[in-house]
Design an enzyme around this catalytic site. Structure first.
Site, PDB file in Angstrom:
ATOM      1  N   HIS A   1       0.842  -1.189   0.000  1.00 18.67           N
ATOM      2  CA  HIS A   1       0.000   0.000   0.000  1.00 18.67           C
ATOM      3  C   HIS A   1       0.886   1.252   0.000  1.00 18.67           C
ATOM      4  CE1 HIS A   1       0.350  -1.299   4.298  1.00 18.67           C
ATOM      5  NE2 HIS A   1       0.963  -0.139   4.302  1.00 18.67           N
TER       6      HIS A   1
HETATM    7  C1  T46 Z   1       3.278   0.448   6.801  1.00 22.94           C
HETATM    8  C2  T46 Z   1       3.813  -0.861   7.265  1.00 22.94           C
HETATM    9  C3  T46 Z   1       5.256  -0.792   7.631  1.00 22.94           C
HETATM   10  C4  T46 Z   1      -4.566  -0.235  12.986  1.00 22.94           C
HETATM   11  O1  T46 Z   1      -5.697  -0.413  13.470  1.00 22.94           O
HETATM   12  N1  T46 Z   1      -3.759   0.754  13.476  1.00 22.94           N
HETATM   13  C5  T46 Z   1      -2.520   0.999  12.980  1.00 22.94           C
HETATM   14  O2  T46 Z   1      -1.819   1.910  13.451  1.00 22.94           O
HETATM   15  C6  T46 Z   1      -2.049   0.181  11.886  1.00 22.94           C
HETATM   16  C7  T46 Z   1      -0.670   0.428  11.286  1.00 22.94           C
HETATM   17  C8  T46 Z   1      -2.869  -0.801  11.401  1.00 22.94           C
HETATM   18  N2  T46 Z   1      -4.097  -1.011  11.951  1.00 22.94           N
HETATM   19  C9  T46 Z   1      -4.922  -2.110  11.452  1.00 22.94           C
HETATM   20  C10 T46 Z   1      -5.361  -1.958   9.997  1.00 22.94           C
HETATM   21  C11 T46 Z   1      -5.487  -3.385   9.540  1.00 22.94           C
HETATM   22  O3  T46 Z   1      -6.773  -3.876   9.872  1.00 22.94           O
HETATM   23  O4  T46 Z   1      -4.159  -3.310  11.512  1.00 22.94           O
HETATM   24  C12 T46 Z   1      -4.465  -4.136  10.402  1.00 22.94           C
HETATM   25  C13 T46 Z   1      -3.179  -4.487   9.630  1.00 22.94           C
HETATM   26  O5  T46 Z   1      -2.688  -3.298   8.992  1.00 22.94           O
HETATM   27  P1  T46 Z   1      -1.892  -3.352   7.611  1.00 22.94           P
HETATM   28  O6  T46 Z   1      -2.423  -4.443   6.753  1.00 22.94           O
HETATM   29  O7  T46 Z   1      -1.908  -1.965   7.021  1.00 22.94           O
HETATM   30  O8  T46 Z   1      -0.426  -3.728   8.127  1.00 22.94           O
HETATM   31  P2  T46 Z   1       0.927  -3.781   7.306  1.00 22.94           P
HETATM   32  O9  T46 Z   1       1.928  -4.422   8.180  1.00 22.94           O
HETATM   33  O10 T46 Z   1       0.737  -4.351   5.937  1.00 22.94           O
HETATM   34  O11 T46 Z   1       1.324  -2.232   7.097  1.00 22.94           O
HETATM   35  C14 T46 Z   1       1.663  -1.456   8.211  1.00 22.94           C
HETATM   36  C15 T46 Z   1       1.150  -0.027   8.040  1.00 22.94           C
HETATM   37  O12 T46 Z   1      -0.268  -0.053   7.776  1.00 22.94           O
HETATM   38  C16 T46 Z   1       1.826   0.697   6.919  1.00 22.94           C
HETATM   39  O13 T46 Z   1       1.555   2.066   7.018  1.00 22.94           O
HETATM   40  O14 T46 Z   1       3.997   1.232   6.212  1.00 22.94           O
HETATM   41  O15 T46 Z   1       3.087  -1.422   8.351  1.00 22.94           O
END
Ligand code: T46
Length: 134
Positions: free
Chosen positions: A52
């Site tokens: 993303h």
């Molecule tokens: C990035 C990489 C390094 C939350 O509720 N609060 C938060 O602060 C974050 C980061 C995520 N979430 C929830 C949203 C999703 O339902 O946790 C779930 C997993 O998030 P995501 O799929 O976006 O996680 P990653 O590891 O793919 O990405 C994250 C960050 O979203 C992103 O900004 O740069 O870590």
């Protein structure tokens, strides 16, 4: 904003006989003030994260333990960066697609973010990101 704005930041490291201490001060060591800290851990071998981009969010990504790779993509150019030291932070500016893989066992990824979590700030569709970034 392009990949050229993303850079490895050398964080302060205080070393003595008891080990190392690193600290990060908003606006001093990173080019933004942070409002949120989160971390990724217990990542299973072979897992991929990210996939993303953010519209406005600035982030600093640190391998607190172990190592992993981040592929940055500004719609024109891609760069793979290996993070493996807790005194290096990768600054990622807005409008950069990122993918993370190659997590070592026990890897911990710490992220300082310029704003609170807001799903509306995400591009989760690569084509939509490309349309807006170009
Ligand atoms: C990035 C990489 C390094 C939350 O509720 N609060 C938060 O602060 C974050 C980061 C995520 N979430 C929830 C949203 C999703 O339902 O946790 C779930 C997993 O998030 P995501 O799929 O976006 O996680 P990653 O590891 O793919 O990405 C994250 C960050 O979203 C992103 O900004 O740069 O870590």
């Amino acid at each position: 904003m392009s990949i050229e704005h993303c850079k490895i930041i050398d964080l302060p490291k205080i070393h003595d006989a008891r080990g190392n201490l690193t600290f990060i001060e908003g606006s001093r060591h990173v080019p933004f003030d942070f409002k949120r800290v989160y971390y990724l851990y217990d990542v299973p071998g072979g897992a991929e994260r990210g996939g993303h981009a953010h519209k406005e969010l600035h982030q600093l990504i640190v391998a607190m333990s172990g190592s992993f790779d981040i592929v940055l993509d500004d719609g024109q150019e891609k760069k793979r960066i290996h993070l493996a030291r807790s005194y290096y932070g990768l600054y990622v500016c807005p409008m950069i697609w990122r993918e993370m893989d190659n997590f070592s066992s026990g890897a911990v990824c710490l992220v300082l973010a310029s704003n609170l979590y807001d799903e509306a700030d995400y591009y989760r569709d690569y084509q939509e990101f490309l349309k807006d970034v170009r």
